[in-house]
Design an enzyme around this catalytic site. Sequence first.
Site, PDB file in Angstrom:
ATOM      1  N   SER A  20      -9.040  42.645-113.315  1.00 28.13           N
ATOM      2  CA  SER A  20     -10.233  43.462-112.839  1.00 28.13           C
ATOM      3  C   SER A  20      -9.820  44.526-113.332  1.00 28.13           C
ATOM      4  CB  SER A  20     -11.373  42.815-111.967  1.00 28.13           C
ATOM      5  OG  SER A  20     -10.292  43.642-111.062  1.00 28.13           O
ATOM      6  N   MET A  94       2.458  46.061-109.820  1.00 27.68           N
ATOM      7  CA  MET A  94       2.538  45.964-108.270  1.00 27.68           C
ATOM      8  C   MET A  94       4.197  46.098-108.552  1.00 27.68           C
ATOM      9  SD  MET A  94       0.028  44.910-106.988  1.00 27.68           S
ATOM     10  CE  MET A  94       0.313  44.636-105.520  1.00 27.68           C
ATOM     11  N   ILE A  96       6.794  49.481-108.338  1.00 27.98           N
ATOM     12  CA  ILE A  96       7.568  50.730-108.136  1.00 27.98           C
ATOM     13  C   ILE A  96       8.581  51.427-109.325  1.00 27.98           C
ATOM     14  CG2 ILE A  96       8.410  52.126-106.035  1.00 27.98           C
ATOM     15  CD1 ILE A  96       8.180  49.772-104.343  1.00 27.98           C
ATOM     16  N   LEU A  97       7.366  52.366-109.292  1.00 25.84           N
ATOM     17  CA  LEU A  97       7.881  53.582-110.361  1.00 25.84           C
ATOM     18  C   LEU A  97       8.933  54.073-109.984  1.00 25.84           C
ATOM     19  CD1 LEU A  97       4.910  54.671-112.555  1.00 25.84           C
ATOM     20  CD2 LEU A  97       6.302  52.716-113.003  1.00 25.84           C
ATOM     21  N   ASN A 111      -3.514  56.307-109.155  1.00 28.81           N
ATOM     22  CA  ASN A 111      -3.407  54.391-108.745  1.00 28.81           C
ATOM     23  C   ASN A 111      -4.117  54.355-107.829  1.00 28.81           C
ATOM     24  OD1 ASN A 111      -2.180  51.570-107.618  1.00 28.81           O
ATOM     25  ND2 ASN A 111      -2.000  52.517-105.857  1.00 28.81           N
ATOM     26  N   HIS A 113      -5.750  51.750-104.415  1.00 29.00           N
ATOM     27  CA  HIS A 113      -4.105  51.075-103.507  1.00 29.00           C
ATOM     28  C   HIS A 113      -6.031  50.335-103.001  1.00 29.00           C
ATOM     29  CE1 HIS A 113      -1.928  49.857-101.034  1.00 29.00           C
ATOM     30  NE2 HIS A 113      -2.437  50.093 -99.349  1.00 29.00           N
ATOM     31  N   ASP A 149       2.689  55.005-101.775  1.00 31.37           N
ATOM     32  CA  ASP A 149       0.853  54.963-101.608  1.00 31.37           C
ATOM     33  C   ASP A 149       1.170  56.717-100.716  1.00 31.37           C
ATOM     34  OD1 ASP A 149       0.416  52.386-102.680  1.00 31.37           O
ATOM     35  OD2 ASP A 149       0.645  51.798-101.303  1.00 31.37           O
ATOM     36  N   GLU A 178     -13.141  49.004-105.995  1.00 31.83           N
ATOM     37  CA  GLU A 178     -12.982  50.124-106.329  1.00 31.83           C
ATOM     38  C   GLU A 178     -13.367  50.279-107.354  1.00 31.83           C
ATOM     39  OE1 GLU A 178      -8.856  47.537-105.939  1.00 31.83           O
ATOM     40  OE2 GLU A 178      -9.342  46.833-104.054  1.00 31.83           O
TER      41      GLU A 178
END
Length: 193
Positions: A20, A94, A96-97, A111, A113, A149, A178
């Site tokens: 979304s 979702m 983790i890079l 990002n 969050h 984060d 958001e």
Amino acid sequence: MVKSTGIKKRTVIFISGNGSNMKNLIKFSKIKNSPIKVDLVISSNKKSSAIQYLKKNKINFKIFNFRQKNKDERKIINILKKRKTQLICLAGFMKILSGNFIKRFKGKILNIHPSLLPKYKGLKTHERAIHNKEKFSGCTVHFVNSKLDSGKIIIQKKVKINKKDDPNTLSKKILKQEHLLYPKALKKILSKT
Ligand code: GAR
């Protein structure tokens, strides 16, 4: 950092879920004075309902399941290099890079969050906020660094938690915010005025 030049930034959106926020960013990119142009979407989830939307709207997308993270990241880096990607927006992504990937695009990855960072990093943010009887939660757009984060905060929006809220109602309320916050964050870091 992302320098503002007045030209729309070639942006890649990374998703894992319903998308979304992705749809919202795509809509935002089509506004005349938008500072971004969505060039490609990368999904870690081939079953995401967002894929249908991308096909219908003829937006480039690629799927990587990140099971072989290093290999997938290497391929993605090559793709983004070729496309001269200037900005990466994680939107419900979702995975983790790796530190290596983040270093490669230093200061260019954002990002969103669903909490008021630095509170409630990681998963199950709404459950934890309600469990701790918080009066407020919210959402944060931040730069991505190598700690989960924890990158520099760009903008946040507070959302009231009512006594009747459960994780589901709270997540819906926050998601609505958001959708307002991500474009605001992009304008904040990219628009001249
Ligand atoms: C959003 O609430 C986003 O903030 C969250 O996942 C949801 C994705 O919704 N992201 C994270 O939790 C990242 N750690 P969407 O797929 O409908 O945009």
